[in-house]
Design an enzyme around this catalytic site. Structure first.
Site, PDB file in Angstrom:
ATOM      1  N   ILE A 144       0.870  -1.172   0.000  1.00 23.47           N
ATOM      2  CA  ILE A 144       0.000   0.000   0.000  1.00 23.47           C
ATOM      3  C   ILE A 144       0.908   1.224   0.000  1.00 23.47           C
ATOM      4  O   ILE A 144       2.045   1.159   0.467  1.00 23.47           O
ATOM      5  CB  ILE A 144      -1.000   0.005   1.192  1.00 23.47           C
ATOM      6  CG1 ILE A 144      -0.286  -0.169   2.532  1.00 23.47           C
ATOM      7  CG2 ILE A 144      -2.059  -1.045   1.014  1.00 23.47           C
ATOM      8  CD1 ILE A 144      -1.239  -0.163   3.733  1.00 23.47           C
ATOM      9  N   ASP A 145       0.418   2.319  -0.555  1.00 22.99           N
ATOM     10  CA  ASP A 145       1.256   3.504  -0.741  1.00 22.99           C
ATOM     11  C   ASP A 145       1.753   4.068   0.587  1.00 22.99           C
ATOM     12  O   ASP A 145       1.148   3.842   1.643  1.00 22.99           O
ATOM     13  CB  ASP A 145       0.473   4.598  -1.476  1.00 22.99           C
ATOM     14  CG  ASP A 145       0.036   4.170  -2.858  1.00 22.99           C
ATOM     15  OD1 ASP A 145       0.681   3.267  -3.430  1.00 22.99           O
ATOM     16  OD2 ASP A 145      -0.959   4.719  -3.369  1.00 22.99           O
ATOM     17  N   LYS A 146       2.827   4.826   0.510  1.00 27.48           N
ATOM     18  CA  LYS A 146       3.426   5.446   1.695  1.00 27.48           C
ATOM     19  C   LYS A 146       2.382   6.164   2.546  1.00 27.48           C
ATOM     20  O   LYS A 146       2.340   6.001   3.767  1.00 27.48           O
ATOM     21  CB  LYS A 146       4.509   6.440   1.254  1.00 27.48           C
ATOM     22  CG  LYS A 146       5.105   7.262   2.391  1.00 27.48           C
ATOM     23  CD  LYS A 146       6.083   8.306   1.866  1.00 27.48           C
ATOM     24  CE  LYS A 146       6.580   9.194   3.001  1.00 27.48           C
ATOM     25  NZ  LYS A 146       7.480  10.266   2.511  1.00 27.48           N
TER      26      LYS A 146
END
Length: 311
Positions: A144-146
């Site tokens: 999952i994105d930062k």
């Protein structure tokens, strides 16, 4: 790749009894503990020989082909373990489920070699992370994105990694997100079916790309409407890079705080997109027991909801 440099952990010899099947498909059927993508990597690395010669993934096997598969030893991990606190929702000898905080990168990459989830897990798990994705991404099955918070499953054993990867490929993992988007969505629910690939101009971004994109499907349901925003429950059918962010922007309702795919500035003044991986459900890759994990909305998300309700 120089075959003499490969340290073999295992050498598998097979004789084909088929005609006309692609070798990557045939091997993934014969060696079902390995995913097709892993077998394709072995083929690309020159570790699959047919009658003594390296072949490509689209080679069609023939009757009596003598096939050798070299399974290399796992690379020694050289990313530095770091003592970083990450909430753990579940752990056994095969998997670990974490609640990733907003702002944390999942695995090391250019510009981010420390402070990542991988650095934290290497401290917590020691050498007990799968080695399939090499030295940079040990154990990482999906990302999952930062600036997306929430639930993530990581593989500790290679067997679990292979099976989880196959579940993702077959869309057998239940992934539910909560998102806050700009604008008021009138429909109660919807489905976005639009292929995603690299942006044709800005190669750092993804985009709906009908020419070179891969199929991407996102389902959403309205949970609450505000003056000029909507809260959604979003389910991923596929898992393309930045999928929810790209799809919501594509239909004209970008995620609040997403300066890459949405508005460069907005009045809510949050860092990163208002997107939270709330639920993850899957069949345990070893025990075959269905498991489901939930993450509470983080503090920043709750405060933003309160602000929207006040307005």
């Amino acid at each position: 790749m120089d075959m003499s440099e490969i340290r073999k952990a295992e050498e598998i010899k097979l004789i084909s009894e088929e005609n006309g099947t692609r070798i990557d498909a045939w091997l993934s059927k014969m060696l079902d503990k390995y995913s097709r993508s892993y077998i394709q990597k072995l083929i690309n690395d020159g570790l699959v020989l047919v009658n003594g010669t390296a072949v490509k993934s689209n080679y069609k096997v023939r009757m009596k082909d003598d096939i050798t598969v070299q399974i290399p030893e796992p690379e020694v991990l050289d990313i530095v373990p770091e003592d970083i606190d990450v909430p753990i929702l579940y752990e056994d000898e095969h998997i670990i489920v974490v609640d990733k905080p907003k702002g944390m990168v999942v695995h090391p990459a250019a510009g981010n070699y420390s402070g990542t989830l991988v650095n934290a897990l290497m401290k917590h798990c020691g050498d007990n992370l799968s080695s399939i994705n090499g030295v940079i991404r040990p154990g990482i099955v999906h990302r999952i994105d930062k600036d997306t918070s929430g639930v993530l499953v990581v593989a500790k054993s290679n067997e679990a990694h292979e099976k989880l990867s196959m579940m993702l490929k077959e869309h057998d993992i239940n992934r539910v997100y909560i998102a806050l988007v700009h604008g008021i969505i009138r429909e109660e629910a919807g489905k976005i079916d639009a292929p995603i690939g690299r942006h044709p101009v800005d190669r750092k971004k993804m985009a709906v790309n009908t020419k070179n994109g891969r199929r991407a499907v996102t389902h959403f349901k309205v949970l609450e409407r505000f003056k000029d925003a909507t809260m959604l429950e979003v389910k991923l059918e596929t898992g393309r890079t930045h999928q929810i962010r790209v799809h919501m922007s594509y239909i004209g309702y970008p995620i609040i705080g997403d300066t890459v795919y949405g508005r460069k500035k907005d009045k809510y003044n949050i860092e990163g997109q208002a997107l939270h991986a709330k639920l993850l459900g899957f069949v345990h890759p070893i025990t075959n027991e269905y498991m489901e994990f939930e993450s509470e909305l983080p503090e920043y998300f709750v405060k933003l909801l309160e602000e929207l309700r006040r307005n």
